[in-house]
Design a protein around this motif. Structure first.
Motif, PDB file in Angstrom:
ATOM      1  N   TRP A  94      -4.712  -6.124   5.967  1.00 36.47           N
ATOM      2  CA  TRP A  94      -6.105  -6.213   5.500  1.00 36.47           C
ATOM      3  C   TRP A  94      -6.382  -7.603   4.939  1.00 36.47           C
ATOM      4  CZ3 TRP A  94     -10.327  -2.688   4.989  1.00 36.47           C
ATOM      5  CH2 TRP A  94     -10.127  -1.448   5.611  1.00 36.47           C
ATOM      6  N   ASN A  95      -5.477  -8.121   4.136  1.00 39.51           N
ATOM      7  CA  ASN A  95      -5.697  -9.450   3.554  1.00 39.51           C
ATOM      8  C   ASN A  95      -5.766 -10.533   4.630  1.00 39.51           C
ATOM      9  OD1 ASN A  95      -6.059  -8.970   0.824  1.00 39.51           O
ATOM     10  ND2 ASN A  95      -3.877  -9.066   0.351  1.00 39.51           N
ATOM     11  N   ALA A  96      -4.988 -10.375   5.690  1.00 43.72           N
ATOM     12  CA  ALA A  96      -5.008 -11.349   6.790  1.00 43.72           C
ATOM     13  C   ALA A  96      -6.357 -11.363   7.501  1.00 43.72           C
ATOM     14  CB  ALA A  96      -3.894 -11.038   7.785  1.00 43.72           C
ATOM     15  N   LYS A  97      -7.087 -10.268   7.378  1.00 43.45           N
ATOM     16  CA  LYS A  97      -8.407 -10.164   8.004  1.00 43.45           C
ATOM     17  C   LYS A  97      -9.540 -10.389   7.002  1.00 43.45           C
ATOM     18  CE  LYS A  97      -6.654  -6.878  11.441  1.00 43.45           C
ATOM     19  NZ  LYS A  97      -6.714  -5.478  11.944  1.00 43.45           N
ATOM     20  N   GLY A  98      -9.192 -10.863   5.805  1.00 42.79           N
ATOM     21  CA  GLY A  98     -10.235 -11.161   4.815  1.00 42.79           C
ATOM     22  C   GLY A  98     -10.290 -10.207   3.658  1.00 42.79           C
ATOM     23  N   GLY A  99      -9.341  -9.285   3.568  1.00 41.92           N
ATOM     24  CA  GLY A  99      -9.308  -8.354   2.438  1.00 41.92           C
ATOM     25  C   GLY A  99     -10.239  -7.177   2.627  1.00 41.92           C
ATOM     26  N   VAL A 100     -10.741  -6.634   1.523  1.00 38.14           N
ATOM     27  CA  VAL A 100     -11.648  -5.494   1.571  1.00 38.14           C
ATOM     28  C   VAL A 100     -12.912  -5.872   0.808  1.00 38.14           C
ATOM     29  CG1 VAL A 100     -10.596  -4.431  -0.491  1.00 38.14           C
ATOM     30  CG2 VAL A 100     -11.866  -3.005   1.121  1.00 38.14           C
ATOM     31  N   LEU A 101     -14.055  -5.596   1.399  1.00 33.88           N
ATOM     32  CA  LEU A 101     -15.357  -5.983   0.828  1.00 33.88           C
ATOM     33  C   LEU A 101     -15.430  -7.495   0.600  1.00 33.88           C
ATOM     34  CD1 LEU A 101     -15.792  -3.153  -1.867  1.00 33.88           C
ATOM     35  CD2 LEU A 101     -16.569  -3.155   0.523  1.00 33.88           C
ATOM     36  N   GLY A 102     -14.678  -8.238   1.413  1.00 36.43           N
ATOM     37  CA  GLY A 102     -14.652  -9.680   1.278  1.00 36.43           C
ATOM     38  C   GLY A 102     -13.832 -10.186   0.117  1.00 36.43           C
ATOM     39  N   LEU A 103     -13.074  -9.292  -0.512  1.00 32.89           N
ATOM     40  CA  LEU A 103     -12.255  -9.647  -1.669  1.00 32.89           C
ATOM     41  C   LEU A 103     -10.773  -9.492  -1.329  1.00 32.89           C
ATOM     42  CD1 LEU A 103     -14.260  -7.659  -4.370  1.00 32.89           C
ATOM     43  CD2 LEU A 103     -14.358 -10.130  -3.949  1.00 32.89           C
ATOM     44  N   PRO A 104      -9.913 -10.334  -1.895  1.00 34.46           N
ATOM     45  CA  PRO A 104      -8.478 -10.159  -1.659  1.00 34.46           C
ATOM     46  C   PRO A 104      -7.960  -8.921  -2.373  1.00 34.46           C
ATOM     47  CG  PRO A 104      -8.852 -11.846  -3.324  1.00 34.46           C
ATOM     48  CD  PRO A 104     -10.203 -11.483  -2.782  1.00 34.46           C
ATOM     49  N   VAL A 105      -6.919  -8.353  -1.823  1.00 30.26           N
ATOM     50  CA  VAL A 105      -6.250  -7.225  -2.463  1.00 30.26           C
ATOM     51  C   VAL A 105      -5.030  -7.756  -3.193  1.00 30.26           C
ATOM     52  CG1 VAL A 105      -5.160  -4.984  -2.134  1.00 30.26           C
ATOM     53  CG2 VAL A 105      -7.045  -5.671  -0.641  1.00 30.26           C
ATOM     54  N   GLU A 106      -4.966  -7.484  -4.480  1.00 31.79           N
ATOM     55  CA  GLU A 106      -3.843  -7.910  -5.308  1.00 31.79           C
ATOM     56  C   GLU A 106      -2.977  -6.693  -5.607  1.00 31.79           C
ATOM     57  OE1 GLU A 106      -3.548  -9.313  -9.850  1.00 31.79           O
ATOM     58  OE2 GLU A 106      -4.744 -10.652  -8.588  1.00 31.79           O
ATOM     59  N   VAL A 107      -1.678  -6.875  -5.518  1.00 27.40           N
ATOM     60  CA  VAL A 107      -0.768  -5.738  -5.610  1.00 27.40           C
ATOM     61  C   VAL A 107       0.185  -5.873  -6.792  1.00 27.40           C
ATOM     62  CG1 VAL A 107       0.984  -4.374  -4.396  1.00 27.40           C
ATOM     63  CG2 VAL A 107      -0.860  -5.444  -3.115  1.00 27.40           C
ATOM     64  N   VAL A 108       0.367  -4.767  -7.483  1.00 33.39           N
ATOM     65  CA  VAL A 108       1.368  -4.644  -8.536  1.00 33.39           C
ATOM     66  C   VAL A 108       2.435  -3.683  -8.028  1.00 33.39           C
ATOM     67  CG1 VAL A 108       1.837  -3.912 -10.906  1.00 33.39           C
ATOM     68  CG2 VAL A 108      -0.346  -4.998 -10.341  1.00 33.39           C
ATOM     69  N   VAL A 109       3.664  -4.140  -7.915  1.00 30.52           N
ATOM     70  CA  VAL A 109       4.763  -3.294  -7.453  1.00 30.52           C
ATOM     71  C   VAL A 109       5.663  -2.976  -8.639  1.00 30.52           C
ATOM     72  CG1 VAL A 109       6.779  -3.119  -5.947  1.00 30.52           C
ATOM     73  CG2 VAL A 109       4.719  -4.278  -5.136  1.00 30.52           C
ATOM     74  N   GLU A 110       5.928  -1.688  -8.847  1.00 29.09           N
ATOM     75  CA  GLU A 110       6.762  -1.286  -9.981  1.00 29.09           C
ATOM     76  C   GLU A 110       7.780  -0.228  -9.576  1.00 29.09           C
ATOM     77  OE1 GLU A 110       7.278  -2.292 -12.886  1.00 29.09           O
ATOM     78  OE2 GLU A 110       5.549  -3.488 -13.527  1.00 29.09           O
ATOM     79  N   ASP A 111       8.921  -0.278 -10.219  1.00 30.71           N
ATOM     80  CA  ASP A 111       9.991   0.703 -10.030  1.00 30.71           C
ATOM     81  C   ASP A 111       9.795   1.838 -11.028  1.00 30.71           C
ATOM     82  OD1 ASP A 111      12.311   2.113  -9.628  1.00 30.71           O
ATOM     83  OD2 ASP A 111      13.647   0.587 -10.459  1.00 30.71           O
ATOM     84  N   CYS A 112       9.656   3.044 -10.513  1.00 32.68           N
ATOM     85  CA  CYS A 112       9.595   4.234 -11.365  1.00 32.68           C
ATOM     86  C   CYS A 112      10.941   4.948 -11.274  1.00 32.68           C
ATOM     87  CB  CYS A 112       8.484   5.178 -10.913  1.00 32.68           C
ATOM     88  SG  CYS A 112       6.830   4.578 -11.264  1.00 32.68           S
ATOM     89  N   VAL A 113      11.609   5.085 -12.373  1.00 29.55           N
ATOM     90  CA  VAL A 113      12.911   5.760 -12.387  1.00 29.55           C
ATOM     91  C   VAL A 113      12.682   7.230 -12.050  1.00 29.55           C
ATOM     92  CG1 VAL A 113      14.956   6.307 -13.726  1.00 29.55           C
ATOM     93  CG2 VAL A 113      13.765   4.135 -14.100  1.00 29.55           C
ATOM     94  N   PHE A 114      13.184   7.640 -10.883  1.00 27.23           N
ATOM     95  CA  PHE A 114      12.825   8.939 -10.317  1.00 27.23           C
ATOM     96  C   PHE A 114      13.215  10.109 -11.207  1.00 27.23           C
ATOM     97  CE2 PHE A 114      13.485  12.473  -7.248  1.00 27.23           C
ATOM     98  CZ  PHE A 114      12.196  12.515  -6.715  1.00 27.23           C
ATOM     99  N   ASP A 115      14.342  10.004 -11.885  1.00 24.56           N
ATOM    100  CA  ASP A 115      14.849  11.133 -12.664  1.00 24.56           C
ATOM    101  C   ASP A 115      14.330  11.170 -14.099  1.00 24.56           C
ATOM    102  OD1 ASP A 115      16.344  12.069 -10.517  1.00 24.56           O
ATOM    103  OD2 ASP A 115      18.036  10.773 -11.001  1.00 24.56           O
ATOM    104  N   SER A 116      13.426  10.272 -14.446  1.00 21.78           N
ATOM    105  CA  SER A 116      12.925  10.221 -15.821  1.00 21.78           C
ATOM    106  C   SER A 116      11.414  10.381 -15.836  1.00 21.78           C
ATOM    107  CB  SER A 116      13.319   8.906 -16.496  1.00 21.78           C
ATOM    108  OG  SER A 116      12.680   8.776 -17.744  1.00 21.78           O
ATOM    109  N   MET A 117      10.943  11.535 -16.287  1.00 26.28           N
ATOM    110  CA  MET A 117       9.508  11.762 -16.373  1.00 26.28           C
ATOM    111  C   MET A 117       8.863  10.787 -17.351  1.00 26.28           C
ATOM    112  SD  MET A 117       8.960  15.889 -16.138  1.00 26.28           S
ATOM    113  CE  MET A 117       9.903  16.255 -17.611  1.00 26.28           C
ATOM    114  N   GLU A 118       9.605  10.476 -18.431  1.00 26.29           N
ATOM    115  CA  GLU A 118       9.071   9.555 -19.434  1.00 26.29           C
ATOM    116  C   GLU A 118       8.880   8.166 -18.841  1.00 26.29           C
ATOM    117  OE1 GLU A 118      11.697  11.478 -19.808  1.00 26.29           O
ATOM    118  OE2 GLU A 118      11.059  12.944 -21.320  1.00 26.29           O
TER     119      GLU A 118
END
Length: 389
Positions: free
Chosen positions: A64-88
């Motif tokens: 999508w970003n290579a084609k101009g993003g969405v609504l003419g805006l870039p998409v910014e991404v936050v990637v995070e690790d969620c520890v699968f065995d910990s609900m907290e």
């Protein structure tokens, strides 16, 4: 594309935002990037599933970003690790990306972790879509009340089992079915019950519905399936086996040894069984969340792009995450705004086409979606087609 990995840039923009008292959960302004969090287990025993979830979603967003993003805006991404065995830990990470990173959209959750994410996201009016969690509570609460900001890209397990029942009757012309399942495995039991109910609701007859215990797995190679004689006597057209390879292989061998003419049907558990005896299962069918042998151009293009990016073949987790990201960005486009409240309304009426199938969403945010049927043929797993229950 900007990928934020717990990096804080304390620039004048952040200071201005702070001074204005703008907090997470507020509607984004038209000039801001569209910020999406991708959450999943990137460490621990289920790390490969989380990585596939991340990589599939990132690939879609990069396109999508290579084609101009969405609504003419870039998409910014936050990637995070969620520890699968910990609900907290899952709750803490979900809260953090909303309140500190200011995301308005989350792609995340491969199983029960989606439930926790949805509980955090909904009160804050942050739209959450799980790519691969089939858990019922990811989109509704314990009293079956809708979580309006939560959706999923994968159909419910009950939906897929019912689709197999529809396939058996409508395409295979089955009238009588048998079902064998492990009573000590909850999901096998549910699959068996959902298939049975769907088959009977369509006028089919269930002549054999029998449970077995763990010994069928532990002694699979020497286990004698006397029940197969009953299957033969009942003239079953199909025999549904929702379990895994040790039992399925043994039953397939014995149906051939006993010259029982019955079509074997399976669940997506067969996809998770690399030791499946494809020779003995020749002519069988099972449902899958994604089939790489689907000949559609969009599927084959996706496979090439994923391999180029990640160096490996995509699995169902990667394919579903790719679809989830595309669905979300399509909804933002159709809403004409990145306001999560309006985007969630657009999601409800959305018609989408994905590498894992096309469909729409029901009022609970669950997809009414094509289910892929795979046929075992010539020692290979071949995409047969899609079915809707």
């Amino acid at each position: 594309m900007s990928i934020v990995k717990r990096i804080r840039l304390l620039n004048s923009t952040v200071v201005l935002v702070s001074l204005l008292g703008i907090v997470a959960g507020c509607k984004p302004t038209p000039s801001e990037p569209v910020k999406i969090a991708i959450l999943g287990p990137l460490s621990g025993n289920v790390k490969p599933f989380g990585e596939a979830n991340r990589d599939g979603a990132l690939l879609a967003i990069e396109e999508w970003n290579a084609k101009g993003g969405v609504l003419g805006l870039p998409v910014e991404v936050v990637v995070e690790d969620c520890v699968f065995d910990s609900m907290e830990a899952i709750a803490a990470v979900t809260t953090r990306v909303i309140e500190e990173d200011g995301v308005h959209f989350i792609i995340g959750g491969i199983a029960h972790d989606a439930i926790i994410m949805s509980r955090i996201a909904n009160p804050r009016k942050v739209l959450h879509i799980s790519a691969s969690s089939p858990d019922y509570l990811a989109t509704v609460d314990e009293e079956s009340r809708n979580k309006p900001y939560s959706f999923r890209a994968v159909p419910l397990d009950s939906f897929m089992a019912e689709a197999m029942a529809a396939f058996a009757i409508e395409e295979l012309g089955a009238h009588t079915a048998g079902v064998l399942y492990n009573e000590e495995n909850d999901i096998e039991t549910h699959y068996a019950e959902w298939f049975r109910d769907g088959f009977q609701e369509r006028g089919g007859n269930i002549s054999i519905f029998e449970a077995y215990d763990r010994s069928a797995y532990t002694h699979a190679h020497e286990y004698s399936w006397d029940t197969l004689d009953q299957v033969a006597d009942a003239n079953c057209d199909v025999l549904f086996l929702p379990g895994y390879s040790p039992v399925v292989n043994r039953i397939a061998e014995q149906t051939k040894e006993k010259s029982i003419r019955v079509t074997l049907l399976g669940s997506d558990a067969w996809d998770a069984s690399p030791q499946l005896d494809l020779e003995s299962l020749e002519g069988s069918y099972y449902w899958s969340r994604y089939s790489p042998t689907d000949p559609r151009d969009m599927v084959q293009d996706f496979i090439i792009a994923y391999k180029d990016k990640c160096g490996i073949e995509p699995d169902a987790y990667g394919a579903l995450a790719y679809d989830a990201a595309n669905i979300l960005l399509q909804a933002i486009t159709e809403a004409g705004t990145a306001d999560p409240e309006q985007v969630k309304d657009a999601m409800v009426g959305l018609k989408f086409e994905g590498v894992t199938g096309g469909g729409t969403f029901d009022e609970f945010g669950d997809p009414i979606k094509e289910v892929a049927i795979v046929r075992v043929e010539g020692g290979r797993r071949i995409f047969h087609g899609f079915v809707m229950p």
